[in-house]
Design an enzyme around this catalytic site. Structure first.
Site, PDB file in Angstrom:
ATOM      1  N   GLY A   1       0.833  -1.203   0.000  1.00 46.25           N
ATOM      2  CA  GLY A   1       0.000   0.000   0.000  1.00 46.25           C
ATOM      3  C   GLY A   1       0.865   1.250   0.000  1.00 46.25           C
ATOM      4  O   GLY A   1       0.479   2.308   0.491  1.00 46.25           O
TER       5      GLY A   1
ATOM      6  N   GLY B   1      -0.208   4.773  -1.439  1.00 46.61           N
ATOM      7  CA  GLY B   1      -1.336   5.471  -0.822  1.00 46.61           C
ATOM      8  C   GLY B   1      -0.867   6.643   0.026  1.00 46.61           C
ATOM      9  O   GLY B   1       0.303   7.025   0.021  1.00 46.61           O
TER      10      GLY B   1
ATOM     11  N   ASP C   1       2.137  -2.073  -4.423  1.00 45.69           N
ATOM     12  CA  ASP C   1       0.820  -1.434  -4.428  1.00 45.69           C
ATOM     13  C   ASP C   1       0.016  -1.944  -5.624  1.00 45.69           C
ATOM     14  O   ASP C   1       0.565  -2.109  -6.720  1.00 45.69           O
ATOM     15  CB  ASP C   1       0.967   0.096  -4.517  1.00 45.69           C
ATOM     16  CG  ASP C   1      -0.276   0.818  -4.018  1.00 45.69           C
ATOM     17  OD1 ASP C   1      -0.188   1.522  -2.991  1.00 45.69           O
ATOM     18  OD2 ASP C   1      -1.354   0.677  -4.653  1.00 45.69           O
TER      19      ASP C   1
ATOM     20  N   THR D   1     -10.200   1.738   2.596  1.00 46.04           N
ATOM     21  CA  THR D   1     -10.159   2.542   3.825  1.00 46.04           C
ATOM     22  C   THR D   1     -11.355   3.456   4.063  1.00 46.04           C
ATOM     23  O   THR D   1     -11.388   4.144   5.079  1.00 46.04           O
ATOM     24  CB  THR D   1      -8.912   3.448   3.834  1.00 46.04           C
ATOM     25  OG1 THR D   1      -9.059   4.427   2.794  1.00 46.04           O
ATOM     26  CG2 THR D   1      -7.638   2.665   3.634  1.00 46.04           C
TER      27      THR D   1
ATOM     28  N   THR E   1      -6.864   0.730  12.731  1.00 41.26           N
ATOM     29  CA  THR E   1      -7.594   1.988  12.900  1.00 41.26           C
ATOM     30  C   THR E   1      -8.346   2.027  14.226  1.00 41.26           C
ATOM     31  O   THR E   1      -8.749   0.973  14.745  1.00 41.26           O
ATOM     32  CB  THR E   1      -8.608   2.144  11.740  1.00 41.26           C
ATOM     33  OG1 THR E   1      -9.555   3.161  12.074  1.00 41.26           O
ATOM     34  CG2 THR E   1      -9.406   0.861  11.498  1.00 41.26           C
ATOM     35  N   ASP E   2      -8.570   3.223  14.730  1.00 43.62           N
ATOM     36  CA  ASP E   2      -9.377   3.371  15.956  1.00 43.62           C
ATOM     37  C   ASP E   2     -10.825   2.941  15.726  1.00 43.62           C
ATOM     38  O   ASP E   2     -11.574   2.722  16.690  1.00 43.62           O
ATOM     39  CB  ASP E   2      -9.317   4.812  16.490  1.00 43.62           C
ATOM     40  CG  ASP E   2      -9.802   5.883  15.516  1.00 43.62           C
ATOM     41  OD1 ASP E   2     -10.259   5.543  14.396  1.00 43.62           O
ATOM     42  OD2 ASP E   2      -9.732   7.074  15.874  1.00 43.62           O
ATOM     43  N   GLU E   3     -11.230   2.789  14.468  1.00 45.12           N
ATOM     44  CA  GLU E   3     -12.637   2.445  14.195  1.00 45.12           C
ATOM     45  C   GLU E   3     -12.977   1.023  14.646  1.00 45.12           C
ATOM     46  O   GLU E   3     -14.146   0.682  14.767  1.00 45.12           O
ATOM     47  CB  GLU E   3     -12.957   2.645  12.714  1.00 45.12           C
ATOM     48  CG  GLU E   3     -12.701   4.081  12.319  1.00 45.12           C
ATOM     49  CD  GLU E   3     -13.351   4.503  11.025  1.00 45.12           C
ATOM     50  OE1 GLU E   3     -14.339   3.895  10.616  1.00 45.12           O
ATOM     51  OE2 GLU E   3     -12.831   5.466  10.435  1.00 45.12           O
TER      52      GLU E   3
ATOM     53  N   TYR F   1     -16.335  -1.432   6.796  1.00 47.57           N
ATOM     54  CA  TYR F   1     -14.904  -1.087   6.809  1.00 47.57           C
ATOM     55  C   TYR F   1     -14.263  -1.479   8.131  1.00 47.57           C
ATOM     56  O   TYR F   1     -13.264  -2.194   8.180  1.00 47.57           O
ATOM     57  CB  TYR F   1     -14.712   0.417   6.551  1.00 47.57           C
ATOM     58  CG  TYR F   1     -13.350   0.906   6.975  1.00 47.57           C
ATOM     59  CD1 TYR F   1     -12.203   0.425   6.350  1.00 47.57           C
ATOM     60  CD2 TYR F   1     -13.199   1.825   8.027  1.00 47.57           C
ATOM     61  CE1 TYR F   1     -10.941   0.850   6.763  1.00 47.57           C
ATOM     62  CE2 TYR F   1     -11.954   2.238   8.433  1.00 47.57           C
ATOM     63  CZ  TYR F   1     -10.825   1.752   7.803  1.00 47.57           C
ATOM     64  OH  TYR F   1      -9.580   2.159   8.214  1.00 47.57           O
TER      65      TYR F   1
ATOM     66  N   ALA G   1     -14.084  -5.224   8.726  1.00 45.49           N
ATOM     67  CA  ALA G   1     -13.032  -5.884   7.939  1.00 45.49           C
ATOM     68  C   ALA G   1     -11.650  -5.601   8.541  1.00 45.49           C
ATOM     69  O   ALA G   1     -10.798  -6.493   8.603  1.00 45.49           O
ATOM     70  CB  ALA G   1     -13.098  -5.422   6.480  1.00 45.49           C
ATOM     71  N   LYS G   2     -11.430  -4.375   9.010  1.00 45.89           N
ATOM     72  CA  LYS G   2     -10.138  -4.072   9.651  1.00 45.89           C
ATOM     73  C   LYS G   2      -9.981  -4.886  10.931  1.00 45.89           C
ATOM     74  O   LYS G   2      -8.898  -5.386  11.233  1.00 45.89           O
ATOM     75  CB  LYS G   2     -10.012  -2.572   9.950  1.00 45.89           C
ATOM     76  CG  LYS G   2      -9.789  -1.689   8.736  1.00 45.89           C
ATOM     77  CD  LYS G   2      -8.531  -2.011   7.947  1.00 45.89           C
ATOM     78  CE  LYS G   2      -7.272  -1.475   8.585  1.00 45.89           C
ATOM     79  NZ  LYS G   2      -6.089  -1.685   7.677  1.00 45.89           N
TER      80      LYS G   2
ATOM     81  N   ASN H   1      -7.971   9.449  12.974  1.00 43.05           N
ATOM     82  CA  ASN H   1      -8.136  10.113  11.676  1.00 43.05           C
ATOM     83  C   ASN H   1      -6.870  10.880  11.323  1.00 43.05           C
ATOM     84  O   ASN H   1      -6.390  11.694  12.119  1.00 43.05           O
ATOM     85  CB  ASN H   1      -9.328  11.072  11.716  1.00 43.05           C
ATOM     86  CG  ASN H   1     -10.645  10.334  11.631  1.00 43.05           C
ATOM     87  OD1 ASN H   1     -10.927   9.470  12.464  1.00 43.05           O
ATOM     88  ND2 ASN H   1     -11.441  10.650  10.633  1.00 43.05           N
TER      89      ASN H   1
ATOM     90  N   LEU I   1     -13.105  13.406   4.721  1.00 38.91           N
ATOM     91  CA  LEU I   1     -13.653  14.724   5.068  1.00 38.91           C
ATOM     92  C   LEU I   1     -12.728  15.894   4.679  1.00 38.91           C
ATOM     93  O   LEU I   1     -13.134  16.803   3.949  1.00 38.91           O
ATOM     94  CB  LEU I   1     -13.949  14.788   6.579  1.00 38.91           C
ATOM     95  CG  LEU I   1     -14.460  16.150   7.053  1.00 38.91           C
ATOM     96  CD1 LEU I   1     -15.913  16.360   6.683  1.00 38.91           C
ATOM     97  CD2 LEU I   1     -14.295  16.317   8.561  1.00 38.91           C
TER      98      LEU I   1
ATOM     99  N   GLY J   1     -25.519   4.259  10.391  1.00 40.82           N
ATOM    100  CA  GLY J   1     -24.662   3.677  11.430  1.00 40.82           C
ATOM    101  C   GLY J   1     -23.490   4.556  11.812  1.00 40.82           C
ATOM    102  O   GLY J   1     -22.506   4.084  12.373  1.00 40.82           O
TER     103      GLY J   1
HETATM  104  P1  TYD Z   1     -14.035  10.431   7.106  1.00 41.08           P
HETATM  105  O1  TYD Z   1     -12.975  11.386   6.674  1.00 41.08           O
HETATM  106  O2  TYD Z   1     -14.774   9.647   6.067  1.00 41.08           O
HETATM  107  O3  TYD Z   1     -13.346   9.467   8.182  1.00 41.08           O
HETATM  108  P2  TYD Z   1     -14.027   8.385   9.197  1.00 41.08           P
HETATM  109  O4  TYD Z   1     -15.431   8.152   8.819  1.00 41.08           O
HETATM  110  O5  TYD Z   1     -13.185   7.196   8.951  1.00 41.08           O
HETATM  111  O6  TYD Z   1     -13.865   8.987  10.556  1.00 41.08           O
HETATM  112  O7  TYD Z   1     -15.110  11.211   7.970  1.00 41.08           O
HETATM  113  C1  TYD Z   1     -14.740  11.981   9.101  1.00 41.08           C
HETATM  114  C2  TYD Z   1     -15.996  12.541   9.697  1.00 41.08           C
HETATM  115  O8  TYD Z   1     -16.574  13.467   8.779  1.00 41.08           O
HETATM  116  C3  TYD Z   1     -17.056  11.494   9.956  1.00 41.08           C
HETATM  117  O9  TYD Z   1     -17.771  11.829  11.143  1.00 41.08           O
HETATM  118  C4  TYD Z   1     -17.975  11.608   8.760  1.00 41.08           C
HETATM  119  C5  TYD Z   1     -17.888  13.089   8.397  1.00 41.08           C
HETATM  120  N1  TYD Z   1     -18.082  13.386   6.970  1.00 41.08           N
HETATM  121  C6  TYD Z   1     -19.068  14.297   6.564  1.00 41.08           C
HETATM  122  O10 TYD Z   1     -19.787  14.882   7.399  1.00 41.08           O
HETATM  123  N2  TYD Z   1     -19.229  14.533   5.231  1.00 41.08           N
HETATM  124  C7  TYD Z   1     -18.479  13.922   4.289  1.00 41.08           C
HETATM  125  O11 TYD Z   1     -18.689  14.157   3.082  1.00 41.08           O
HETATM  126  C8  TYD Z   1     -17.453  13.006   4.712  1.00 41.08           C
HETATM  127  C9  TYD Z   1     -16.584  12.309   3.706  1.00 41.08           C
HETATM  128  C10 TYD Z   1     -17.293  12.766   6.061  1.00 41.08           C
END
Ligand code: TYD
Length: 350
Positions: free
Chosen positions: A7, A10, A33, A83, A122-124, A147, A150-151, A176, A187, A272
């Site tokens: 990877g 990435g 990769d 991811t 990941t912390d998820e 996601y 699977a992690k 994050n 985000l 969710g």
């Molecule tokens: P993201 O960057 O997808 O990371 P993760 O879900 O793995 O934490 O999202 C970060 C936060 O931002 C998450 O609470 C979801 C929110 N988000 C939005 O509100 N709008 C968006 O378009 C995206 C991609 C994420």
């Protein structure tokens, strides 16, 4: 040491490759990769001429290709993964293949050849974290998205190979991560590049979900340390301790860019959606002496400024890669339509 970095093209993988070649002059990197949508050869441009660097293309689930590469290295660091939570809701199977079967393939090779494997997780995997609590490594894994599940599956397979076959594995669970070269679906890079184009910023639900934000080079430094000094069979949380509600992050981006808050549009939430992630990183800080070098403000500013300074990098994806446009339309087309009046609409449509 010769490190197989899977990877490697990435976001975090390429930052790790740059770090290893910069910080460890005696080390070599074999980068691997599959170059799927988020693997970007341009991410490795800076190191391509380095005689200690070599690149091979392939999938971590392809044992025939993986096996000789693992045999020829001293350790493996696995960044290869699907991811993105939103994509996992659209296509869960791809996540099981990359994040579970792919990891098993690497584990099998590590077992065969007696090599250390660092699995980047990941912390998820902890799932939604109650207000006031910060996850510690021995907390139960309660993933909630395909996601995260699977992690968690990949991690549990690492644990099983360690216990059953004595494979030398270490795991990192990062929060994050943001910084240069992150595919503009997450985000921060999505919102920075949308804002630069005066497009709406689609905030899911009320935008009060909380995440902990870490700069990519600080994350790479933690992984580097765990690779060299982490105890076999252990997991290490890697968190910045910079928890912020999404809306604060979004306002920070807009402030740095000098763009109006009217670009924010509240759209229907992610199903969710975990409200909160928070990590205790006491273990890595106390045992290995890691801590992030940047504050949240520096992390966000350095990240935003990179996208401002490097439009060619993200325009190649946003303007010229059909796969980005297809995904954007599938994920945001109806959401933005539901939200109604485009940029400027502020009512939370849940
Ligand atoms: P993201 O960057 O997808 O990371 P993760 O879900 O793995 O934490 O999202 C970060 C936060 O931002 C998450 O609470 C979801 C929110 N988000 C939005 O509100 N709008 C968006 O378009 C995206 C991609 C994420």
């Amino acid at each position: 040491m010769r490190i197989l970095v899977t990877g490697a093209a990435g976001f975090i993988g390429s930052a790790f490759v740059r770090r290893v070649l910069r910080e460890h002059p005696a080390d070599e990197v074999v980068a691997y990769d599959a170059l799927t949508y988020a693997g970007n050869p341009a991410n490795l441009d800076e190191v391509r001429g380095d005689p200690r660097f070599r690149f091979a293309q392939g999938d971590i689930a392809d044992a025939a290709t993986v096996d000789p590469l693992v045999a020829g290295c001293d350790a493996v660091v696995n960044f290869a993964a699907e991811t993105h939570v939103d994509r996992s809701l659209l296509d869960p199977e791809a996540f099981a293949r990359a994040n579970v079967v792919g990891v098993m393939t690497l584990l099998q090779a590590a077992r065969q050849h007696g090599k250390r494997l660092l699995q980047v997780s990941t912390d998820e995997v902890y799932g939604d974290v109650e207000p006031g609590h910060a996850s510690v490594e021995l907390d139960p894994l309660l993933p909630r998205s395909p996601y995260a599940a699977a992690k968690a599956g990949g991690e549990l397979m690492c644990r099983a190979y360690h216990v059953s076959y004595d494979v030398d594995v270490v795991i990192t669970r990062g929060c994050n991560t943001i910084g240069p070269r992150q595919y503009p679906e997450k985000l921060v890079p999505l919102f920075v590049t949308n804002a630069l184009q005066d497009l709406p910023l689609p905030v899911y639900g009320d935008g009060r979900q909380e995440r902990d934000w870490l700069f990519v080079d600080d994350h790479a430094a933690a992984i580097d340390l765990v690779l060299r000094e982490g105890r076999s069979g252990e997991a290490y949380n890697v968190g910045a301790g910079a928890e912020r509600p999404n809306l604060d992050v979004v306002r920070g981006i807009l402030g740095r860019l000098g763009k109006p808050e009217s670009l924010v549009v509240h759209v229907p939430d992610r199903p969710g959606h975990d409200r909160r992630y928070a990590l205790s990183s006491a273990k890595i800080r106390q045992e290995l002496g890691w801590s992030p070098a940047r504050t949240f403000e520096q992390t966000l500013a350095e990240t935003v400024d990179w996208y401002v300074a490097n439009p060619g990098w993200w325009e190649a994806i946003r303007e010229r890669d059909e796969r980005f446009r297809d995904y954007y339309e599938r994920q945001y087309g109806w959401r933005l339509a539901t939200a109604g009046s485009g940029a400027g609409a502020s009512g939370a449509a849940k």
